[in-house]
Design an enzyme around this catalytic site. Structure first.
Site, PDB file in Angstrom:
ATOM      1  N   GLY A  19      43.535  37.991  42.683  1.00 20.92           N
ATOM      2  CA  GLY A  19      42.822  39.104  43.285  1.00 20.92           C
ATOM      3  C   GLY A  19      41.543  39.361  42.519  1.00 20.92           C
ATOM      4  O   GLY A  19      41.088  38.527  41.723  1.00 20.92           O
ATOM      5  N   VAL A  24      47.995  35.706  38.966  1.00 16.46           N
ATOM      6  CA  VAL A  24      49.420  35.888  38.720  1.00 16.46           C
ATOM      7  C   VAL A  24      50.104  34.518  38.758  1.00 16.46           C
ATOM      8  O   VAL A  24      49.855  33.718  39.657  1.00 16.46           O
ATOM      9  CB  VAL A  24      50.067  36.822  39.763  1.00 16.46           C
ATOM     10  CG1 VAL A  24      51.542  37.058  39.423  1.00 16.46           C
ATOM     11  CG2 VAL A  24      49.319  38.141  39.829  1.00 16.46           C
ATOM     12  N   LYS A  39      50.761  38.143  34.674  1.00 20.32           N
ATOM     13  CA  LYS A  39      49.453  38.443  35.235  1.00 20.32           C
ATOM     14  C   LYS A  39      48.417  38.476  34.128  1.00 20.32           C
ATOM     15  O   LYS A  39      48.573  39.192  33.137  1.00 20.32           O
ATOM     16  CB  LYS A  39      49.474  39.788  35.970  1.00 20.32           C
ATOM     17  CG  LYS A  39      48.147  40.111  36.676  1.00 20.32           C
ATOM     18  CD  LYS A  39      48.288  41.259  37.647  1.00 20.32           C
ATOM     19  CE  LYS A  39      47.048  41.416  38.503  1.00 20.32           C
ATOM     20  NZ  LYS A  39      47.206  42.437  39.555  1.00 20.32           N
ATOM     21  N   ASP A 126      45.965  53.107  42.901  1.00 24.94           N
ATOM     22  CA  ASP A 126      45.484  51.992  43.719  1.00 24.94           C
ATOM     23  C   ASP A 126      46.561  51.530  44.694  1.00 24.94           C
ATOM     24  O   ASP A 126      46.858  50.334  44.788  1.00 24.94           O
ATOM     25  CB  ASP A 126      45.042  50.835  42.820  1.00 24.94           C
ATOM     26  CG  ASP A 126      44.272  49.762  43.600  1.00 24.94           C
ATOM     27  OD1 ASP A 126      43.647  50.106  44.624  1.00 24.94           O
ATOM     28  OD2 ASP A 126      44.306  48.592  43.178  1.00 24.94           O
TER      29      ASP A 126
END
Length: 244
Positions: A19, A24, A39, A126
């Site tokens: 992302g 990950v 991650k 988030d």
């Protein structure tokens, strides 16, 4: 735990996601003989991310992905967490695999998880479909878990000018976050309601073609959920609209 120790103990097997903030990997814990997720997050100040993650690591709830270990290596924060077999809520929504009841049950799981986090002073900041992992249905129904508590706020990611992952984040951002104010439990409630709204309605009413246009829509009056789905129970639609 240092990055070297993390990498010695956890053997990276394959990349399973990426992302705007990091990558990950599926990994194997050589000490405890179990698969985990690792991650790596590239940030200006990894120590700040690790301090934030420490708060999330203290949370213990079936609706929250458990953080096992923290580390830092070469300017990257390393977060080791449980590996949940399943798909993100975003992927399942696009595939059309979720029924209205599935979405309602997932929403109830996430509400419980947020109530636990907020009671312990932790705000997610988030919430969006990509930060919800839905376990594979093993016959007992789908269960949802929240990922990535508090990481995005600390990662130094621009919110109005970047593209890709940041646009997605912006489209679920509460009005106070968009104004640069502190995000509290109410911000999580807004973002969760918008996430569920999208799952039931089939679209996010705030998302637009560009970040600037999306930003202008945040906090503006939008059509209610029943305008999209008049067949849904009125109490359910009214509750979602109230959170927005």
């Amino acid at each position: 735990m240092s990055g070297e120790l993390v990498m010695e103990r956890f053997r990276l097997l394959e990349r399973i996601g990426s992302g705007g903030m990091g990558v990950v990997f599926r990994a194997f814990d050589e000490r405890l003989q179990r698969h985990v997720a690792v991650k790596e997050i590239a940030v200006p100040d990894p120590e700040r991310v690790l301090r934030e993650a420490q708060a999330a690591a203290r949370l213990n709830h079936p609706g929250i992905v458990t953080v096992y270990e923290l580390g830092e290596r070469g300017g990257r924060a390393l977060l080791v967490s449980e590996l949940v077999p399943g798909e993100t809520l975003g992927a399942l929504r696009h595939s059309g695999e979720l029924s209205d009841r599935d979405v309602a049950e997932i929403g109830a799981d996430l509400c419980d998880a947020l109530a636990h986090a907020h009671a312990h002073g932790v705000v997610h900041r988030d919430i969006k479909p990509e930060n919800v992992i839905v376990r594979d249905d093993d016959g007992a129904g789908r269960r949802a878990k929240l990922m990535d508590f508090g990481i995005a706020r600390l990662a130094g990611v621009p919110t109005l000018t970047a593209t890709g992952e940041v646009v997605g984040t912006l489209a679920y951002m509460s009005p106070e976050q968009a104004e640069g104010l502190t995000a509290g439990p109410e911000s999580d409630a807004y973002s969760l309601a918008l996430t569920l709204f999208e799952c039931w309605a089939g679209e996010n009413p705030v998302a637009a073609a560009t970040p600037a246009e999306t930003a202008r829509r945040i906090g503006e009056p939008q059509a209610g959920l029943r305008d999209y789905r008049p067949d849904l129970p009125a109490g359910l639609a009214d509750t979602v609209d109230a959170c927005l």
